[in-house]
Design a protein around this motif. Structure first.
Motif, PDB file in Angstrom:
ATOM      1  N   THR A   1       0.853  -1.187   0.000  1.00  0.00           N
ATOM      2  CA  THR A   1       0.000   0.000   0.000  1.00  0.00           C
ATOM      3  C   THR A   1       0.889   1.237   0.000  1.00  0.00           C
ATOM      4  N   HIS A   2       0.384   2.296  -0.626  1.00  0.00           N
ATOM      5  CA  HIS A   2       1.142   3.533  -0.692  1.00  0.00           C
ATOM      6  C   HIS A   2       0.262   4.708  -0.288  1.00  0.00           C
ATOM      7  N   HIS A   3       0.883   5.738   0.244  1.00  0.00           N
ATOM      8  CA  HIS A   3       0.177   6.927   0.709  1.00  0.00           C
ATOM      9  C   HIS A   3       0.849   8.177   0.147  1.00  0.00           C
ATOM     10  N   LEU A   4       1.235   8.096  -1.112  1.00  0.00           N
ATOM     11  CA  LEU A   4       1.963   9.185  -1.747  1.00  0.00           C
ATOM     12  C   LEU A   4       1.044  10.153  -2.479  1.00  0.00           C
ATOM     13  N   ALA A   5      -0.124   9.691  -2.863  1.00  0.00           N
ATOM     14  CA  ALA A   5      -1.040  10.540  -3.637  1.00  0.00           C
ATOM     15  C   ALA A   5      -1.583  11.665  -2.775  1.00  0.00           C
ATOM     16  N   GLY A   6      -1.499  12.869  -3.320  1.00  0.00           N
ATOM     17  CA  GLY A   6      -2.009  14.047  -2.632  1.00  0.00           C
ATOM     18  C   GLY A   6      -3.270  14.569  -3.290  1.00  0.00           C
ATOM     19  N   ARG A   7      -3.478  15.854  -3.186  1.00  0.00           N
ATOM     20  CA  ARG A   7      -4.704  16.462  -3.687  1.00  0.00           C
ATOM     21  C   ARG A   7      -4.649  16.680  -5.197  1.00  0.00           C
ATOM     22  N   VAL A   8      -5.824  16.925  -5.770  1.00  0.00           N
ATOM     23  CA  VAL A   8      -5.943  17.380  -7.147  1.00  0.00           C
ATOM     24  C   VAL A   8      -6.031  18.900  -7.109  1.00  0.00           C
ATOM     25  N   LEU A   9      -5.122  19.565  -7.796  1.00  0.00           N
ATOM     26  CA  LEU A   9      -5.069  21.019  -7.808  1.00  0.00           C
ATOM     27  C   LEU A   9      -5.587  21.509  -9.160  1.00  0.00           C
ATOM     28  N   THR A  10      -6.708  22.206  -9.147  1.00  0.00           N
ATOM     29  CA  THR A  10      -7.303  22.736 -10.368  1.00  0.00           C
ATOM     30  C   THR A  10      -6.822  24.163 -10.578  1.00  0.00           C
ATOM     31  N   VAL A  11      -6.253  24.423 -11.747  1.00  0.00           N
ATOM     32  CA  VAL A  11      -5.647  25.723 -12.014  1.00  0.00           C
ATOM     33  C   VAL A  11      -6.217  26.319 -13.293  1.00  0.00           C
ATOM     34  N   SER A  12      -6.330  27.638 -13.302  1.00  0.00           N
ATOM     35  CA  SER A  12      -6.757  28.378 -14.486  1.00  0.00           C
ATOM     36  C   SER A  12      -5.630  29.226 -15.062  1.00  0.00           C
ATOM     37  N   SER A  13      -4.633  29.516 -14.225  1.00  0.00           N
ATOM     38  CA  SER A  13      -3.504  30.332 -14.651  1.00  0.00           C
ATOM     39  C   SER A  13      -2.308  29.975 -13.784  1.00  0.00           C
ATOM     40  N   LEU A  14      -1.171  30.520 -14.151  1.00  0.00           N
ATOM     41  CA  LEU A  14       0.052  30.204 -13.423  1.00  0.00           C
ATOM     42  C   LEU A  14      -0.034  30.600 -11.956  1.00  0.00           C
ATOM     43  N   LYS A  15      -0.756  31.672 -11.658  1.00  0.00           N
ATOM     44  CA  LYS A  15      -0.845  32.123 -10.267  1.00  0.00           C
ATOM     45  C   LYS A  15      -1.584  31.131  -9.379  1.00  0.00           C
ATOM     46  N   ASP A  16      -2.370  30.229  -9.988  1.00  0.00           N
ATOM     47  CA  ASP A  16      -3.080  29.214  -9.212  1.00  0.00           C
ATOM     48  C   ASP A  16      -2.192  28.028  -8.848  1.00  0.00           C
ATOM     49  N   LEU A  17      -1.037  27.920  -9.530  1.00  0.00           N
ATOM     50  CA  LEU A  17      -0.186  26.760  -9.319  1.00  0.00           C
ATOM     51  C   LEU A  17       0.703  26.993  -8.092  1.00  0.00           C
TER      52      LEU A  17
ATOM     53  N   GLU B   1      -4.401  29.686 -23.877  1.00  0.00           N
ATOM     54  CA  GLU B   1      -5.002  28.939 -22.768  1.00  0.00           C
ATOM     55  C   GLU B   1      -4.134  27.759 -22.359  1.00  0.00           C
ATOM     56  N   MET B   2      -2.825  28.024 -22.295  1.00  0.00           N
ATOM     57  CA  MET B   2      -1.885  27.045 -21.775  1.00  0.00           C
ATOM     58  C   MET B   2      -1.111  27.679 -20.627  1.00  0.00           C
ATOM     59  N   ILE B   3      -0.860  26.896 -19.607  1.00  0.00           N
ATOM     60  CA  ILE B   3      -0.121  27.358 -18.431  1.00  0.00           C
ATOM     61  C   ILE B   3       1.327  26.910 -18.555  1.00  0.00           C
ATOM     62  N   VAL B   4       2.241  27.852 -18.384  1.00  0.00           N
ATOM     63  CA  VAL B   4       3.664  27.524 -18.460  1.00  0.00           C
ATOM     64  C   VAL B   4       4.072  26.713 -17.227  1.00  0.00           C
ATOM     65  N   MET B   5       4.684  25.578 -17.479  1.00  0.00           N
ATOM     66  CA  MET B   5       5.206  24.744 -16.395  1.00  0.00           C
ATOM     67  C   MET B   5       6.663  25.103 -16.161  1.00  0.00           C
TER      68      MET B   5
END
Length: 272
Positions: A56-72, A191-195
């Motif tokens: 078993t693993h406990h590495l998965a965290g939350r899902v982060l929904t972003v609309s722009s870079l400032k949300d990341l 409508e693409m967010i820079v990673m």
């Protein structure tokens, strides 16, 4: 896969081995033909069992929904696993198997030409719930091109990845991290967010898998959180990933999954 397609994949993968993430102007790529060997995975890319017996693993965290870079924005002990330059059989599918084993997702910044060569594998990456981004079509340093040439390369790469994966492409990473304010604004207008990158594993160096994992963890401990850069075209990356994820889990980190949501606000283009 046809012999011609396999040869094309080898040639392109060799060229991408010269990819180094740096803000400096990219040097001419020196190809070492002994540094990479394309491996074919089994036909159909069978999905392995998610967990070994009793694991078993406990590495998965939350899902982060972003609309722009400032949300990341990541919290302490949160990471995003990002992979550039693929997909390529024998490497990307091994990465996918490891992510599946640990119950986490990654962000795959695909080179358009690679996605076009391996559409079945590209689609599998998307179908397994990973974040999809583009990394141009041929991986040039965009700062060496005119603005119009750079936009054409970005557009072509986005179209190729969209076609191969069958999904929208809402994230983008600059090859060599060679960006400009005007180009970043143009990417946002599409409508693409820079990673960006917080932790560069430098897995493109001639290092052992253990050295890559050590480098990643040392840098991450200094920052405490961040977007981790890897490349799924490298054998050493696929080999070291299980150990890296195990170490992340042991030290209490969580892997965040990125999702995109459109922002209704208009995008303002930056001036020169």
């Amino acid at each position: 896969m046809s012999r011609i397609a396999l040869l094309s994949s080898v040639v392109l993968a060799l060229a991408l081995c010269g990819c180094q993430t740096t803000k400096q102007p990219a040097p001419d790529k020196t190809i070492k033909t002994s540094s990479i060997k394309t491996e074919e995975s089994t036909a159909g890319f069978p999905k392995p069992a998610n967990l070994a017996f009793g694991e078993t693993h406990h590495l998965a965290g939350r899902v982060l929904t972003v609309s722009s870079l400032k949300d990341l924005k990541l919290e302490p002990k949160e990471v995003v696993l990002s992979f550039d330059d693929g997909p390529i059989p024998g490497r990307t599918d091994r990465v996918l198997a490891t992510l599946d084993r640990f119950g986490v997702k990654g962000a795959f910044m695909m080179v358009g030409e690679m996605a076009a060569l391996h559409p079945e594998l590209a689609r599998r990456v998307a179908m397994e719930g990973n974040t999809i981004g583009s990394h141009t079509y041929k991986h040039p340093n965009l700062n060496t091109l005119s603005f119009d040439q750079a936009i054409a390369e970005i557009t072509r790469g986005e179209a190729a990845v969209t076609k191969a994966t069958g999904t929208d492409v809402n994230f983008f990473r600059f090859p060599y991290l060679a960006d400009s304010r005007k180009l970043r604004s143009a990417v946002a207008a599409r409508e693409m967010i820079v990673m960006d990158v917080d932790v560069d594993t430098k897995d493109y160096f001639s290092s052992t898998p253990e050295q890559v994992a050590d480098r990643a963890m040392n840098r991450l401990r200094q920052r405490g959180r961040g977007i981790i850069l890897m490349h799924d075209i490298h054998k050493r990356t696929a080999a070291m990933l299980p150990a890296l994820l195990a170490r992340l889990e042991a030290e209490g980190y969580k892997v965040v999954t990125l999702k995109f949501k459109r922002d209704d606000k208009p995008v303002v283009m930056a001036s020169l």
